[in-house]
Scaffold this motif. Structure first.
Motif, PDB file in Angstrom:
ATOM      1  N   ILE A  72       0.990  -1.023  -0.226  1.00 31.83           N
ATOM      2  CA  ILE A  72       0.114   0.044  -0.084  1.00 31.83           C
ATOM      3  C   ILE A  72       0.829   1.134  -0.012  1.00 31.83           C
ATOM      4  O   ILE A  72       2.196   1.463   0.818  1.00 31.83           O
ATOM      5  CB  ILE A  72      -0.935   0.113   1.271  1.00 31.83           C
ATOM      6  CG1 ILE A  72      -1.765  -1.148   1.425  1.00 31.83           C
ATOM      7  CG2 ILE A  72      -1.832   1.293   1.201  1.00 31.83           C
ATOM      8  CD1 ILE A  72      -2.802  -1.111   2.555  1.00 31.83           C
ATOM      9  N   ARG A 141      -4.813  -3.908  -4.929  1.00 25.91           N
ATOM     10  CA  ARG A 141      -5.614  -3.840  -3.629  1.00 25.91           C
ATOM     11  C   ARG A 141      -6.991  -3.304  -4.187  1.00 25.91           C
ATOM     12  O   ARG A 141      -7.135  -2.508  -4.971  1.00 25.91           O
ATOM     13  CB  ARG A 141      -4.797  -2.837  -2.914  1.00 25.91           C
ATOM     14  CG  ARG A 141      -5.625  -2.380  -1.445  1.00 25.91           C
ATOM     15  CD  ARG A 141      -4.910  -1.405  -0.654  1.00 25.91           C
ATOM     16  NE  ARG A 141      -4.605  -0.303  -1.321  1.00 25.91           N
ATOM     17  CZ  ARG A 141      -4.911   0.880  -1.129  1.00 25.91           C
ATOM     18  NH1 ARG A 141      -6.019   1.183  -0.256  1.00 25.91           N
ATOM     19  NH2 ARG A 141      -4.349   2.062  -1.784  1.00 25.91           N
ATOM     20  N   GLY A 147      -6.551   2.147   3.368  1.00 22.88           N
ATOM     21  CA  GLY A 147      -5.120   2.499   2.991  1.00 22.88           C
ATOM     22  C   GLY A 147      -4.490   2.507   4.287  1.00 22.88           C
ATOM     23  O   GLY A 147      -4.840   2.053   5.280  1.00 22.88           O
TER      24      GLY A 147
END
Length: 153
Positions: A72, A141, A147
């Motif tokens: 991420i 993702r 996040g």
């Protein structure tokens, strides 16, 4: 949508970060290398990489070691032709030891929007498998997955 070439707007810089995350989550070194200039220069930890051929070799080695890699990225700041990013990724080694690697990247782009310089600082934290926060199937993702900020990272 604004253009993904310099000078960046917040919208364009944020989109550039998500596209980079998506590319790295593909774990396809050839695909990832195409967003860098042919003579792109990197510092990744203590390793110096120059050009797409070395980028492909570096990423091939990386993803052979960092198994089940999930990443991420989040924008930190931007200017006309530069973007600063913070990131965290989870992976395990071939012995089943899990890690969360945290870091920051500084990116500089050419006029065509290709990354010409990348400087990455990364630290690895051993974690238990039960401490993992990234559970989506390998690849991109999902848009509804939290996040870094939402995960408290």
């Amino acid at each position: 949508m604004s253009s993904l070439v310099p000078p960046f707007t917040l919208e364009a810089a944020t989109r550039k970060v998500r596209l980079a995350e998506d590319g790295w989550n593909s774990r396809d070194p050839e695909r990832v290398s195409l967003v860098y200039t042919p003579d792109s220069r990197w510092r990744n930890r203590a390793e110096f990489v120059s050009g797409r051929t070395e980028i492909v070799a570096f990423l091939t080695r990386k993803w052979a070691k960092e198994l089940d890699y999930r990443l991420i990225k989040e924008i930190w700041a931007y200017t006309d032709d530069r973007i600063a990013v913070r990131f965290a990724y989870e992976w395990h080694d071939d012995s089943g030891n899990w890690f969360r690697s945290y870091g920051n990247e500084n990116w500089e782009f050419d006029a065509a929007g290709l990354m010409q310089r990348r400087f990455a600082c990364i630290n690895d934290l051993p974690i238990r498998e039960s401490e993992r926060k990234y559970h989506w199937p390998l690849g991109r993702r999902p848009d509804d997955h939290p996040g870094l900020t939402e995960l408290g990272l």
